[in-house]
Scaffold this motif. Structure first.
Motif, PDB file in Angstrom:
ATOM      1  N   ARG A 172      -4.077  -4.253   4.432  1.00 29.61           N
ATOM      2  CA  ARG A 172      -4.148  -3.073   3.584  1.00 29.61           C
ATOM      3  C   ARG A 172      -5.694  -2.868   2.606  1.00 29.61           C
ATOM      4  O   ARG A 172      -4.622  -2.068   1.881  1.00 29.61           O
ATOM      5  CB  ARG A 172      -2.383  -4.149   2.450  1.00 29.61           C
ATOM      6  CG  ARG A 172      -1.265  -2.880   4.842  1.00 29.61           C
ATOM      7  CD  ARG A 172       0.155  -3.235   3.629  1.00 29.61           C
ATOM      8  NE  ARG A 172       0.340  -2.575   4.413  1.00 29.61           N
ATOM      9  CZ  ARG A 172       1.673  -2.117   4.987  1.00 29.61           C
ATOM     10  NH1 ARG A 172       0.660  -0.858   4.107  1.00 29.61           N
ATOM     11  NH2 ARG A 172       2.211  -1.661   5.769  1.00 29.61           N
ATOM     12  N   ASP A 208      -6.736   6.383   5.253  1.00 31.92           N
ATOM     13  CA  ASP A 208      -5.970   6.222   4.198  1.00 31.92           C
ATOM     14  C   ASP A 208      -4.883   6.359   3.566  1.00 31.92           C
ATOM     15  O   ASP A 208      -4.252   7.781   4.443  1.00 31.92           O
ATOM     16  CB  ASP A 208      -6.866   6.439   2.893  1.00 31.92           C
ATOM     17  CG  ASP A 208      -8.367   6.066   3.081  1.00 31.92           C
ATOM     18  OD1 ASP A 208      -8.869   4.655   3.876  1.00 31.92           O
ATOM     19  OD2 ASP A 208      -9.092   6.546   2.365  1.00 31.92           O
ATOM     20  N   CYS A 209      -3.525   4.827   3.340  1.00 36.15           N
ATOM     21  CA  CYS A 209      -2.251   5.598   2.984  1.00 36.15           C
ATOM     22  C   CYS A 209      -2.119   4.543   2.142  1.00 36.15           C
ATOM     23  O   CYS A 209      -2.114   3.455   2.360  1.00 36.15           O
ATOM     24  CB  CYS A 209      -2.133   5.824   4.124  1.00 36.15           C
ATOM     25  SG  CYS A 209       0.090   5.760   4.111  1.00 36.15           S
ATOM     26  N   GLU A 210      -1.894   4.849   0.744  1.00 31.70           N
ATOM     27  CA  GLU A 210      -0.418   4.491  -0.074  1.00 31.70           C
ATOM     28  C   GLU A 210       0.321   4.945  -0.391  1.00 31.70           C
ATOM     29  O   GLU A 210       1.281   5.812  -0.651  1.00 31.70           O
ATOM     30  CB  GLU A 210      -1.761   4.603  -1.347  1.00 31.70           C
ATOM     31  CG  GLU A 210      -0.830   3.387  -1.853  1.00 31.70           C
ATOM     32  CD  GLU A 210      -0.505   2.390  -2.073  1.00 31.70           C
ATOM     33  OE1 GLU A 210      -1.489   0.902  -1.692  1.00 31.70           O
ATOM     34  OE2 GLU A 210       0.550   1.839  -2.735  1.00 31.70           O
ATOM     35  N   THR A 211       1.329   3.991   0.105  1.00 26.28           N
ATOM     36  CA  THR A 211       3.528   4.509   0.385  1.00 26.28           C
ATOM     37  C   THR A 211       3.440   4.140  -1.979  1.00 26.28           C
ATOM     38  O   THR A 211       4.322   4.856  -2.197  1.00 26.28           O
ATOM     39  CB  THR A 211       4.076   3.091   0.750  1.00 26.28           C
ATOM     40  OG1 THR A 211       3.396   1.979   0.359  1.00 26.28           O
ATOM     41  CG2 THR A 211       3.925   3.315   1.937  1.00 26.28           C
ATOM     42  N   GLY A 212       2.612   3.640  -3.187  1.00 24.85           N
ATOM     43  CA  GLY A 212       2.832   3.379  -3.971  1.00 24.85           C
ATOM     44  C   GLY A 212       4.154   2.798  -3.882  1.00 24.85           C
ATOM     45  O   GLY A 212       5.208   2.075  -4.188  1.00 24.85           O
ATOM     46  N   LEU A 213       4.782   2.835  -5.473  1.00 26.04           N
ATOM     47  CA  LEU A 213       5.391   3.141  -6.187  1.00 26.04           C
ATOM     48  C   LEU A 213       6.689   3.605  -5.208  1.00 26.04           C
ATOM     49  O   LEU A 213       6.885   4.755  -5.128  1.00 26.04           O
ATOM     50  CB  LEU A 213       5.559   3.395  -7.431  1.00 26.04           C
ATOM     51  CG  LEU A 213       5.071   2.463  -8.358  1.00 26.04           C
ATOM     52  CD1 LEU A 213       5.040   3.205 -10.091  1.00 26.04           C
ATOM     53  CD2 LEU A 213       4.869   0.980  -8.644  1.00 26.04           C
ATOM     54  N   ILE A 214       8.111   2.642  -5.730  1.00 27.19           N
ATOM     55  CA  ILE A 214       9.370   3.915  -4.605  1.00 27.19           C
ATOM     56  C   ILE A 214      10.256   4.480  -6.098  1.00 27.19           C
ATOM     57  O   ILE A 214       9.774   4.640  -7.055  1.00 27.19           O
ATOM     58  CB  ILE A 214      10.248   2.421  -4.198  1.00 27.19           C
ATOM     59  CG1 ILE A 214      10.425   1.425  -5.360  1.00 27.19           C
ATOM     60  CG2 ILE A 214       9.499   1.981  -3.286  1.00 27.19           C
ATOM     61  CD1 ILE A 214      11.875   0.963  -4.480  1.00 27.19           C
ATOM     62  N   ASP A 215      10.827   5.538  -5.263  1.00 29.74           N
ATOM     63  CA  ASP A 215      11.302   6.225  -6.347  1.00 29.74           C
ATOM     64  C   ASP A 215      12.670   5.261  -7.268  1.00 29.74           C
ATOM     65  O   ASP A 215      13.283   4.474  -5.839  1.00 29.74           O
ATOM     66  CB  ASP A 215      12.451   7.774  -5.453  1.00 29.74           C
ATOM     67  CG  ASP A 215      11.796   8.308  -5.373  1.00 29.74           C
ATOM     68  OD1 ASP A 215      10.538   8.616  -6.321  1.00 29.74           O
ATOM     69  OD2 ASP A 215      11.170   9.129  -3.973  1.00 29.74           O
TER      70      ASP A 215
ATOM     71  N   THR B  14      -0.305  -1.521  -7.407  1.00 33.11           N
ATOM     72  CA  THR B  14      -0.507  -0.347  -6.616  1.00 33.11           C
ATOM     73  C   THR B  14       1.291  -0.144  -6.434  1.00 33.11           C
ATOM     74  O   THR B  14       1.942   1.380  -6.426  1.00 33.11           O
ATOM     75  CB  THR B  14      -1.057  -0.337  -5.950  1.00 33.11           C
ATOM     76  OG1 THR B  14      -2.447  -0.624  -6.239  1.00 33.11           O
ATOM     77  CG2 THR B  14      -0.892   1.172  -5.281  1.00 33.11           C
ATOM     78  N   LYS B  15       2.241  -0.670  -5.714  1.00 38.09           N
ATOM     79  CA  LYS B  15       3.229  -1.230  -4.851  1.00 38.09           C
ATOM     80  C   LYS B  15       4.247  -1.318  -6.069  1.00 38.09           C
ATOM     81  O   LYS B  15       5.249  -1.432  -5.601  1.00 38.09           O
ATOM     82  CB  LYS B  15       3.518  -1.110  -3.041  1.00 38.09           C
ATOM     83  CG  LYS B  15       2.286  -0.908  -2.397  1.00 38.09           C
ATOM     84  CD  LYS B  15       2.680  -1.872  -1.180  1.00 38.09           C
ATOM     85  CE  LYS B  15       1.950  -1.016  -0.077  1.00 38.09           C
ATOM     86  NZ  LYS B  15       0.256  -0.663  -0.136  1.00 38.09           N
ATOM     87  N   TYR B  82       9.817  -2.885   1.441  1.00 37.33           N
ATOM     88  CA  TYR B  82       8.774  -4.108   0.704  1.00 37.33           C
ATOM     89  C   TYR B  82       9.271  -5.435   0.785  1.00 37.33           C
ATOM     90  O   TYR B  82       8.135  -6.257   0.183  1.00 37.33           O
ATOM     91  CB  TYR B  82       8.580  -3.304  -1.195  1.00 37.33           C
ATOM     92  CG  TYR B  82       7.721  -1.868  -1.145  1.00 37.33           C
ATOM     93  CD1 TYR B  82       6.964  -2.109  -0.523  1.00 37.33           C
ATOM     94  CD2 TYR B  82       8.058  -1.784  -2.091  1.00 37.33           C
ATOM     95  CE1 TYR B  82       5.622  -0.246  -0.551  1.00 37.33           C
ATOM     96  CE2 TYR B  82       7.199  -0.543  -2.580  1.00 37.33           C
ATOM     97  CZ  TYR B  82       5.900  -0.192  -1.373  1.00 37.33           C
ATOM     98  OH  TYR B  82       4.940   1.013  -1.879  1.00 37.33           O
ATOM     99  N   ARG B 205      -3.983  17.701   3.396  1.00 36.90           N
ATOM    100  CA  ARG B 205      -5.489  16.887   3.320  1.00 36.90           C
ATOM    101  C   ARG B 205      -5.719  17.059   4.616  1.00 36.90           C
ATOM    102  O   ARG B 205      -5.285  16.900   5.183  1.00 36.90           O
ATOM    103  CB  ARG B 205      -5.335  15.222   3.355  1.00 36.90           C
ATOM    104  CG  ARG B 205      -4.887  14.359   2.156  1.00 36.90           C
ATOM    105  CD  ARG B 205      -4.570  12.778   2.229  1.00 36.90           C
ATOM    106  NE  ARG B 205      -5.383  12.066   3.230  1.00 36.90           N
ATOM    107  CZ  ARG B 205      -4.475  10.590   3.260  1.00 36.90           C
ATOM    108  NH1 ARG B 205      -3.860  10.287   2.903  1.00 36.90           N
ATOM    109  NH2 ARG B 205      -6.240  10.120   4.481  1.00 36.90           N
TER     110      ARG B 205
END
Lengths: 215, 286
Positions: A172, A208-215, B14-15, B82, B205
């Motif tokens: 990842r 490219d993909c980033e899930t990032g922070l959740i809600d 980032t996550k 996660y 995109r």
């Protein structure tokens, strides 16, 4: 439980120190690449650091464990080119020895004189088992050696690199579009080098993909 | 032997993921891979979970420690997604405090222990048939998450596509030697790319939508969805001629409401861009 943790304890180091080691025993089997030749140690008993480097190269698990018990700092021993025991375990794909070294706190991101990490070494020889292990235990998938070569660049120079390319490209954290000092991506090198190049499509920015922070 | 490991922290900023090792009953240096099954227990129930759904972290009535079996790649909520990534950082026998930070700054905190790794497979050693099954599962999970959690659906589709690519070129695969025929793998790949196109449209995109729908130009009967999504991307890229030519790949497109709306939008924008061009030319040469 891995078999690396099961052998009986003897004073292997003492045996080793006095062992008559036949000449030529330390020549690695990879002398097809002059740039990567590891020096032959004619006298590994001379120091405990040289002994562990030799024992790893010979896949001698019990000796490696014995030496580490005697002196845990030897896990960070370096040969003249800066290769550590973990580098040697990884270019030989000795996974169980690599595990013991990591268990003894070997640095997964140690550098040789040319800036190679153990992951570069594993990739050079398409050793996907060790590459996978290193990535699980903190190796930097994007580490750049001298010449800005990432492990993926090194992988791309190997004709049939399907397994290591798969391990790296599915990680990842990989930045697959990194350029080396010849301004080439790994995919460009792979296209020139051999049969595994279709796999390098995974590194295209469209994936490219980033899930990032959740809600 | 692993004393140094206690207190060790792993983070993915980032996550918003973080893990700190509290104790370790060391038996072997093994961590679960992305293709694995594990048993773990929830040692401390989560703080600040709120109404976020989770198959594993929902608090039990009596507050007892809960033992769970989990196969990676089955999460259908962001928390569980996660949780899987966090568990992949656990050594066997490790108890760690984990946290997930949210966009609003909440910190969801809980403590887990990895009790067992019941199976652990290196993905590069799976057969083409196994890779196909895994990719199909990821795609199914992505579809399940698409409406409520499109980012996570996108991730599943990306992982599924990447898995299949590891067996490219597909035309070399046969049922006899690989357990699956290349044409089946190709068909799944095209479906996944069509789903990716929907995700990438949401992300604006458009170049990447074009990349993933290149098959529309070469396949004999591309799906309407794939044609439509490719045309929309061309439209947003102001490639109106290509957009129009793309929708014409569907023979009866004028009978379909969505297609007609797109056709009208293309026509209007095309005309306006022509008018705009003419006015620029006029100004330059008058």
């Amino acid at each position: 439980m891995g078999d690396y943790d099961s052998d009986e304890e003897k004073s292997q180091v003492e045996k080793l120190r006095y062992a008559k080691v036949p000449r030529g025993m330390f020549v690695s089997g990879w002398d097809d690449d002059a740039d990567e030749l590891i020096e032959e140690d004619k006298n590994p008993q001379a120091s405990i650091e040289r002994m562990i480097l030799w024992a790893v190269n010979e896949n001698r698990m019990s000796e490696v464990r014995e030496i580490l018990k005697l002196d845990a700092d030897t896990v960070n021993a370096r040969d003249n080119d800066g290769y550590t025991p973990l580098h040697r375990a990884c270019y030989n794909n000795f996974v169980d020895i690599a595990k013991v070294l990591l268990q003894h706190h070997a640095n997964p991101n140690a550098r040789t004189e040319l800036g190679w990490t153990p992951l570069h070494s594993a990739c050079k020889w398409n050793n996907s088992d060790c590459a996978q292990l290193l990535l699980q235990f903190g190796a930097d998938v994007n580490a750049e050696s001298d010449g800005q070569q990432t492990p993926l660049h090194i992988t791309a120079t190997v004709s049939n690199c399907r397994n290591t390319a798969t391990v790296l490209l599915l990680n990842r954290n990989i930045q697959a579009q990194t350029l080396n000092n010849s301004e080439e991506t790994a995919a460009v090198i792979a296209r020139r080098t051999g049969m595994s190049y279709p796999i390098f499509e995974i590194g295209h920015e469209a994936y490219d993909c980033e899930t990032g922070l959740i809600d | 032997m692993m004393e140094w490991y206690i207190g060790n922290v792993w983070q993915d900023k980032t996550k918003g993921l973080s893990k700190k090792v509290m104790t370790l009953q060391f038996s072997s240096l093994d961590k679960p891979l992305p293709v694995s099954s594990v048993e773990f227990s929830v040692k401390k129930a989560p703080l600040n979970l709120g109404a976020r759904p989770s198959k594993y972290l929902a608090v039990s009535g009596d507050g007892a420690q809960q033992l769970h079996s989990l196969t990676m790649g089955n999460a259908t909520t962001p928390i569980d997604f996660y949780l899987e990534l966090l568990l992949q950082q656990f050594l066997l026998g490790e108890t760690s405090t984990c946290s997930i930070e949210t966009k609003t700054g909440d910190i969801i905190e809980f403590q887990l222990k990895l009790e067992r790794i019941t199976s652990n497979q290196q993905v590069e050693k799976l057969t083409a048939a196994e890779i196909y099954d895994l990719a199909l599962r990821y795609k199914t999970n992505g579809v399940a998450m698409f409406k409520d959690y499109p980012k996570f659906a996108f991730d599943y589709f990306i992982q599924a596509a990447k898995l299949l690519i590891t067996y490219k070129p597909f035309d070399k695969l046969t049922k006899a030697s690989n357990g699956i025929d290349g044409s089946e793998v190709e068909a799944l790949f095209v479906q996944i790319q069509t789903n990716l196109a929907a995700c990438l449209l949401q992300e604006k995109r458009y170049e990447h939508v074009i990349y993933h729908t290149d098959f529309v130009d070469t396949l004999e009967n591309p799906s309407e969805k794939s044609v439509y999504r490719r045309a929309v991307a061309f439209y947003h890229l102001k490639e109106f001629e290509k957009a129009q030519r793309t929708i014409e790949r569907v023979p009866n497109y004028e009978e379909k409401r969505e297609f007609c709306k797109l056709r009208d939008n293309i026509a209007t924008s095309w005309k306006n861009s022509d008018a705009h061009y003419k006015s620029v030319v006029q100004r330059m040469f008058s």
